[in-house]
Enzyme design. Structure first.
Site, short mmCIF file in Angstrom:
data_model
loop_
_atom_site.label_atom_id
_atom_site.label_comp_id
_atom_site.label_asym_id
_atom_site.label_seq_id
_atom_site.Cartn_x
_atom_site.Cartn_y
_atom_site.Cartn_z
N HIS A 144 -3.10 7.68 6.11
CA HIS A 144 -3.27 6.36 5.48
C HIS A 144 -4.41 5.59 6.15
O HIS A 144 -5.04 4.76 5.50
CB HIS A 144 -1.97 5.56 5.59
N HIS A 174 -10.20 1.70 -0.02
CA HIS A 174 -8.76 1.50 0.12
C HIS A 174 -8.25 0.92 -1.20
O HIS A 174 -8.54 -0.23 -1.55
CB HIS A 174 -8.47 0.55 1.28
N CYS A 197 0.80 -1.22 0.00
CA CYS A 197 0.00 0.00 0.00
C CYS A 197 0.84 1.28 0.00
O CYS A 197 0.29 2.37 -0.09
CB CYS A 197 -0.95 -0.01 1.19
#
Length: 359
Positions: free
Chosen positions: A251, A288, A117
């Site tokens: 995040h 996400h 990520c």
């Protein structure tokens, strides 16, 4: 310092930064029941997906073309511009990925970032470092990941995804993220090159930082040491202190361990100024986007700086004492921020911080 002169995005809200911004201001999550693959045996049922089964390589080519067109790159300038890519790979680089740069008229595929990520943020930082070292006058960065059966199954079987389909970053009662389709491309160049070409900057990348937690393959250090080091490096490169930060796009994946660690990182990196810095995670709205998360959220920061509005931290139920931050709640918050931090973190302990400055 470098400047971004072209930027294109794709999310479940649709093509373009305008669609993304409208979706964020509307505050309605771009979620729907998953129909792209079989959910037999799965606990989670929702994701932020586009209709049908988009082709990621084709979408990336379109986004690269749009970013290059916005930056005003000629065919000759494209031919001397390398491509950095952030994309999930399960093996060697496949032929369509390897051919992407040539299909877009670019110099070639320089590198593929696959560090989970944090991949998109890492690719942008890598591009900025290449410019700082005078390796190139400009670079194209692209990132993308679509919700697929394999990634959905991995996250679902680990019990990570929110079973109710609602992501709640930094909130009491959070149960995890909701996955989302995401892709984007940008043109980043030196200020001198942008001036030579007469290209108007959308935003400046004032500083960047990368670090590793060196703690656990799937859990961050509880004190957020890696993210804190990345933020410190970004501020140091920009030549500004923590008091300059006017917004943080976190995040925050709405998980029990990651959110408190990121909050601890912000307390460590921003010190006494942390209580006056607005923070939000936009993942509850666009999902996400995993490998592409940093690209989509860089676009969010750019839009926030350009419009003077900070997007909401949606899905919030109530305070968590381990996540003491000034969260943007209920509605977008007007703000004349000059600097915005875009944070990314991934499995393996990779952490990236990008400090954007209003152009």
């Amino acid at each position: 310092m470098t400047v971004i002169t072209g930027l294109a995005t794709l999310t479940a809200y649709g093509h373009g930064t305008d669609r993304l911004w409208e979706g964020l201001l509307g505050g309605i999550p771009a979620l729907s029941p998953v129909t792209r693959f079989d959910l037999t045996g799965r606990r989670a049922r929702f994701a932020a997906t586009l209709p049908g089964e988009p082709d990621l390589t084709g979408e990336l080519a379109t986004l690269i073309d749009r970013a290059c067109a916005q930056a005003g790159l000629t065919a000759d300038e494209r031919a001397t511009t390398p491509l950095l890519l952030a994309r999930h790979l399960t093996g060697p680089v496949d032929p369509p990925t390897a051919a992407l740069a040539a299909a877009c008229g670019l110099r070639g595929l320089e590198r593929v970032h696959t560090n989970a990520c944090a991949a998109a943020g890492s690719a942008v930082a890598d591009a900025a470092a290449s410019l700082a070292l005078d390796e190139y006058p400009r670079v194209v960065v692209a990132a993308g990941q679509l919700v697929g059966a394999d990634s959905f199954a991995c996250f679902d079987s680990a019990g990570v995804l929110a079973p109710d389909g609602i992501s709640r970053p930094f909130s009491a009662g959070r149960q995890g993220p909701v996955l989302g389709d995401g892709a984007g491309a940008l043109v980043i160049e030196t200020p001198e090159e942008a001036r030579r070409r007469g290209a108007a900057p959308l935003v400046r990348l004032a500083g960047w930082g990368q670090a590793g937690d060196a703690h656990h393959v799937a859990r961050p250090h509880p004190e957020g040491r890696g993210t804190a080091r990345a933020v410190a490096a970004a501020l140091r490169r920009a030549g500004v202190g923590p008091e300059a930060v006017g917004y943080v796009n976190a995040h925050a994946t709405s998980t029990p361990s990651f959110d408190p660690a990121e909050a601890a990182a912000l307390h460590r990196a921003l010190g006494p100024y942390v209580g006056r810095v607005p923070v939000s995670s936009t993942k509850p709205l666009h999902g996400h986007c995993l490998t592409a998360a940093g690209m989509v959220e860089l676009a969010v920061c750019t839009l926030a700086l350009r419009h003077g509005l900070l997007p909401v931290n949606a899905g919030y139920l109530g305070p968590d004492p381990d996540c003491r931050l000034d969260l943007v709640l209920d509605r977008p918050r007007p703000a004349a921020a000059r600097y915005a931090l875009n944070l990314s973190a991934g499995f393996g302990g990779t952490c990236t911080a990008l400090l954007l400055e209003a152009a």
